[in-house]
Design a protein around this motif. Sequence first.
Motif, PDB file in Angstrom:
ATOM      1  N   ARG A  65       0.824  -1.205   0.000  1.00 30.02           N
ATOM      2  CA  ARG A  65       0.000   0.000   0.000  1.00 30.02           C
ATOM      3  C   ARG A  65       0.864   1.264   0.000  1.00 30.02           C
ATOM      4  NH1 ARG A  65      -3.164  -0.565   5.280  1.00 30.02           N
ATOM      5  NH2 ARG A  65      -1.083  -1.267   5.913  1.00 30.02           N
ATOM      6  N   VAL A  66       0.209   2.399  -0.174  1.00 32.21           N
ATOM      7  CA  VAL A  66       0.928   3.669  -0.120  1.00 32.21           C
ATOM      8  C   VAL A  66       1.446   3.887   1.300  1.00 32.21           C
ATOM      9  CG1 VAL A  66      -0.364   4.723  -1.997  1.00 32.21           C
ATOM     10  CG2 VAL A  66      -1.207   4.938   0.345  1.00 32.21           C
ATOM     11  N   PRO A  67       2.551   4.629   1.465  1.00 32.85           N
ATOM     12  CA  PRO A  67       3.114   4.818   2.802  1.00 32.85           C
ATOM     13  C   PRO A  67       2.126   5.403   3.810  1.00 32.85           C
ATOM     14  CG  PRO A  67       4.695   5.501   1.145  1.00 32.85           C
ATOM     15  CD  PRO A  67       3.419   5.195   0.417  1.00 32.85           C
ATOM     16  N   GLU A  68       1.206   6.273   3.384  1.00 35.00           N
ATOM     17  CA  GLU A  68       0.259   6.879   4.319  1.00 35.00           C
ATOM     18  C   GLU A  68      -0.620   5.830   4.985  1.00 35.00           C
ATOM     19  OE1 GLU A  68       1.398   9.945   1.302  1.00 35.00           O
ATOM     20  OE2 GLU A  68       0.797   7.826   1.253  1.00 35.00           O
ATOM     21  N   ALA A  69      -0.992   4.797   4.238  1.00 40.57           N
ATOM     22  CA  ALA A  69      -1.792   3.715   4.816  1.00 40.57           C
ATOM     23  C   ALA A  69      -0.936   2.852   5.725  1.00 40.57           C
ATOM     24  CB  ALA A  69      -2.410   2.866   3.706  1.00 40.57           C
ATOM     25  N   ASP A  77      -6.158  10.402   3.107  1.00 41.14           N
ATOM     26  CA  ASP A  77      -7.212   9.821   2.283  1.00 41.14           C
ATOM     27  C   ASP A  77      -7.006   8.331   2.072  1.00 41.14           C
ATOM     28  OD1 ASP A  77      -8.403  12.290   2.030  1.00 41.14           O
ATOM     29  OD2 ASP A  77      -7.474  12.733   0.085  1.00 41.14           O
ATOM     30  N   ALA A  78      -5.767   7.876   2.230  1.00 41.43           N
ATOM     31  CA  ALA A  78      -5.457   6.466   1.995  1.00 41.43           C
ATOM     32  C   ALA A  78      -6.012   5.545   3.071  1.00 41.43           C
ATOM     33  CB  ALA A  78      -3.941   6.277   1.899  1.00 41.43           C
ATOM     34  N   LEU A  79      -6.415   6.092   4.199  1.00 36.13           N
ATOM     35  CA  LEU A  79      -6.938   5.262   5.277  1.00 36.13           C
ATOM     36  C   LEU A  79      -8.359   4.807   4.931  1.00 36.13           C
ATOM     37  CD1 LEU A  79      -5.726   7.157   8.469  1.00 36.13           C
ATOM     38  CD2 LEU A  79      -4.580   5.355   7.171  1.00 36.13           C
ATOM     39  N   ASN A  80      -8.592   3.523   5.075  1.00 39.65           N
ATOM     40  CA  ASN A  80      -9.890   2.944   4.755  1.00 39.65           C
ATOM     41  C   ASN A  80     -10.837   3.123   5.938  1.00 39.65           C
ATOM     42  OD1 ASN A  80     -12.083   1.177   4.208  1.00 39.65           O
ATOM     43  ND2 ASN A  80     -10.769  -0.065   2.886  1.00 39.65           N
ATOM     44  N   HIS A 129       0.080  -1.433  10.014  1.00 38.02           N
ATOM     45  CA  HIS A 129       0.545  -2.556   9.208  1.00 38.02           C
ATOM     46  C   HIS A 129       0.877  -3.744  10.099  1.00 38.02           C
ATOM     47  CE1 HIS A 129       4.067  -0.010  10.232  1.00 38.02           C
ATOM     48  NE2 HIS A 129       4.636  -1.181  10.521  1.00 38.02           N
ATOM     49  N   LEU A 130       1.094  -4.890   9.490  1.00 40.88           N
ATOM     50  CA  LEU A 130       1.492  -6.069  10.237  1.00 40.88           C
ATOM     51  C   LEU A 130       2.898  -5.853  10.789  1.00 40.88           C
ATOM     52  CD1 LEU A 130      -0.913  -7.166   8.497  1.00 40.88           C
ATOM     53  CD2 LEU A 130       0.265  -9.376   8.525  1.00 40.88           C
ATOM     54  N   PRO A 131       3.147  -6.268  12.021  1.00 48.64           N
ATOM     55  CA  PRO A 131       4.467  -6.048  12.625  1.00 48.64           C
ATOM     56  C   PRO A 131       5.594  -6.646  11.788  1.00 48.64           C
ATOM     57  CG  PRO A 131       2.888  -6.755  14.277  1.00 48.64           C
ATOM     58  CD  PRO A 131       2.210  -6.918  12.952  1.00 48.64           C
ATOM     59  N   HIS A 134       5.364   0.320  -2.272  1.00 47.69           N
ATOM     60  CA  HIS A 134       4.124   0.531  -3.013  1.00 47.69           C
ATOM     61  C   HIS A 134       4.178  -0.197  -4.348  1.00 47.69           C
ATOM     62  CE1 HIS A 134       1.102   3.555  -4.952  1.00 47.69           C
ATOM     63  NE2 HIS A 134       0.488   2.467  -4.499  1.00 47.69           N
ATOM     64  N   TRP A 135       3.121  -0.946  -4.649  1.00 55.71           N
ATOM     65  CA  TRP A 135       3.117  -1.814  -5.827  1.00 55.71           C
ATOM     66  C   TRP A 135       3.246  -1.065  -7.150  1.00 55.71           C
ATOM     67  CZ3 TRP A 135      -0.355  -1.854  -9.903  1.00 55.71           C
ATOM     68  CH2 TRP A 135      -1.522  -1.101  -9.745  1.00 55.71           C
ATOM     69  N   VAL A 136       2.848   0.198  -7.205  1.00 59.56           N
ATOM     70  CA  VAL A 136       2.915   0.936  -8.467  1.00 59.56           C
ATOM     71  C   VAL A 136       4.353   1.069  -8.958  1.00 59.56           C
ATOM     72  CG1 VAL A 136       2.451   3.198  -9.525  1.00 59.56           C
ATOM     73  CG2 VAL A 136       0.714   2.101  -8.123  1.00 59.56           C
TER      74      VAL A 136
END
Length: 354
Positions: free
Chosen positions: A217-221, A229-232, A240-242, A248-250
């Motif tokens: 995901r983007v760093p903000e998430a 805005d990236a937060l769902n 994130h998972l520890p 970022h996949w892009v």
Amino acid sequence: MTGDRSNDDADTETRRGLLRAAAGATVAGATGTAGCLGVTTPADVAARSEVSGNVGHFVGPGWLAENRDETVVLDARDAKLFREERVYGARRVPLDALAARESTDEGDAPDADAIAAAFGEAGVAPDDDVLVYGASVGSRVTRVAFALAAVGHEGSIRVLNGGLSGWNGRLGTGSRDRVPPTDYEPDPAPSTWVTREWLADRVGTFNGDGPGLVDVRVPEAYLAAAGADALNDDHDRHGHLPGAIDVHWVGNVAGRRMTDPGRLVRLYEVEAELDRSETVVVYGDDNVDPTSTWLTLKAIGFEDVRLYDGGFGEWANVEGDRGRYPVETATNGVLETDGSVGGDDGGGDFSCTG
């Protein structure tokens, strides 16, 4: 045809050496910071999309032209774009069906029966050699490739570098000709994914003594940046998972093509310090975007790459004892990436129309 299976059995040490040197493994004309293609002629565009060297799964238009009669071509785009223009003889597959999940005691996993039924409806047989294309090489396309692997597809699985814009062969329009459906019997390949419980058993070991773990995901998430805005909004927890690192996949995509393989090797093997001979797990907010990283890592020679199909959405919202499924916001590692996704193959705000 032996296809990708013969590629996987190629001289591993030779591949590693060439890739590490960023030599003999190039995508013509591609760079890690490229955006949408500057189009001159169809032949120019096709030439830029050719793939050479020790890169698995991704092939150029020239390969498709030579192997078209022996290959089932699947279109990963939406129905409207498919009707407007497509590779002649291509069959469209619905992304929603190929991203289907089923709930198990261990957590969410790919719904092999639903996925196999979708391929069967498109007339795909388990031993067909398949090429998938979209508007680019974005995550819509790679989800189709992952879905084939998840149901134990026996034939080869390839992706068209450059997407439809790189193809200068025969095109079709309108509603597709009806292809007789097949009875696709899945042979699920659980080695292609992991579950929530598999991860929970290994918390505290990721990118250390245990598997590599990549958050796409983007760093903000990843960092749970307040107000981003990236937060769902549907998630109970953010972060994130520890132990996960963020790439970022892009960054895997340069416009409509894959990023230069030499750059990808440096990104994942040198900067992220992932071990290509060990298990690497990728995850995102859902189960579509991380398949880009899943296929990219396999293409540059990583031997055991798996997808957390439940995604961060499942992990963040798990019920019961959440101490077994911790979330953190500390910066373990955020790697900057450059990339842009042409067409409608994923990437959200990073997309360019091309």
